[in-house]
Design an enzyme around this catalytic site. Structure first.
Site, PDB file in Angstrom:
ATOM      1  N   ASP A 124       0.870  -1.176   0.000  1.00  0.00           N
ATOM      2  CA  ASP A 124       0.000   0.000   0.000  1.00  0.00           C
ATOM      3  C   ASP A 124       0.906   1.224   0.000  1.00  0.00           C
ATOM      4  OD1 ASP A 124      -2.416  -1.423   0.136  1.00  0.00           O
ATOM      5  OD2 ASP A 124      -2.236  -1.636   2.302  1.00  0.00           O
ATOM      6  N   ASP A 146     -13.230  -3.210  -1.478  1.00  0.00           N
ATOM      7  CA  ASP A 146     -13.032  -2.849  -0.075  1.00  0.00           C
ATOM      8  C   ASP A 146     -14.386  -2.981   0.602  1.00  0.00           C
ATOM      9  OD1 ASP A 146     -10.333  -2.298  -0.455  1.00  0.00           O
ATOM     10  OD2 ASP A 146     -10.728  -0.228  -1.032  1.00  0.00           O
TER      11      ASP A 146
END
Length: 253
Positions: free
Chosen positions: A12, A131
């Site tokens: 990330d 997500d």
């Protein structure tokens, strides 16, 4: 012939650095993406996933130079996501060294983006990044979010995954926001629910903390397991995860 399960570290990235938080919040620096990518490739990672977690929030494109530098150093498949809004973005990322492209917020806003990418580059290029949060507002009990988990929609996560597959998504990256960074284990009911509706590979993400969490995800229906902080913090190695999967009777590469 059974297909080998993949172990995938996730990078990330924000402002050119790898970051990690809990439940998508309180991000902290976890290192240089190119150095970490090289380390994980040496440990035996099957693929790498590179997510620019602030690209959509900041309304900008993915950091192409970091993608290019990573691709020059690492010779395993690289999935890149974050800030992908058009087929031209996909073309540029592929030219920068990406092998697959993750789409999330832009596809929720304009589902036809998936069709456009699939028609031009093939379904094997598209990874639908989900997500997901638990919510009583949907029939399945799961809702999708956008903008790095910051904005909750009213879209049922299972319905959206099924639609995206029908439009040409070749893989599902299913990340549980509720489990993310907690190290309490993957969201097994979420994995089972996605497996039940998907004819494409399912990547389990969010919550890995112990070696036993990885085979649990596979038994729940995942085709690949993705983790970040346990690898970044040197708590576990790729090799240890693969050994644990093999002990559980899982075929790994």
């Amino acid at each position: 012939m059974p297909v080998a399960i993949r172990v995938i570290p996730c990078l990330d990235v924000a402002a050119g650095r790898v970051v990690k938080g809990v439940n998508f919040e309180n991000l902290r620096d976890a290192g240089d993406p190119v150095e970490l990518a090289r380390l994980y490739a040496e440990q035996g990672a099957d693929e790498l996933t590179f997510l620019d977690v602030t690209a959509t929030v900041d309304d900008r494109s993915t950091t192409y130079d970091v993608v290019r530098q990573t691709a020059e150093q690492v010779f395993i498949p690289l999935t890149v996501g974050g800030g992908v809004r058009t087929a031209e973005d996909v073309a540029r990322l592929l030219a920068s060294g990406a092998d697959k492209i993750g789409v999330n917020s832009a596809a929720i806003t304009r589902p036809g983006l998936i069709d456009e990418i699939a028609d031009r580059f093939g379904a094997q290029v598209i990874v639908l990044s989900l997500d997901v949060k638990r919510s009583a507002a949907t029939a399945s009990g799961f809702v999708v979010t956008t903008h790095g988990g910051r904005r909750e929609t009213h879209i049922d996560a299972l319905d959206w995954a099924a639609e995206a597959i029908s439009r040409g998504a070749g893989e599902l990256l299913v990340n549980s926001i509720d489990a993310d960074g907690t190290k309490d284990g993957f969201d097994l009911p979420l994995i089972e629910a996605m497996r039940a509706i998907s004819r494409v590979p399912v990547i389990a993400s969010g919550g890995a903390g112990l070696l036993e969490h990885f085979p649990q995800a596979i038994r729940s229906g995942a085709d690949a397991v993705l983790a970040a902080s346990v690898f970044h913090n040197r708590e576990l190695t790729i090799g240890q995860v693969k050994d644990e999967l093999k002990r559980d009777g899982v075929l790994v590469r």
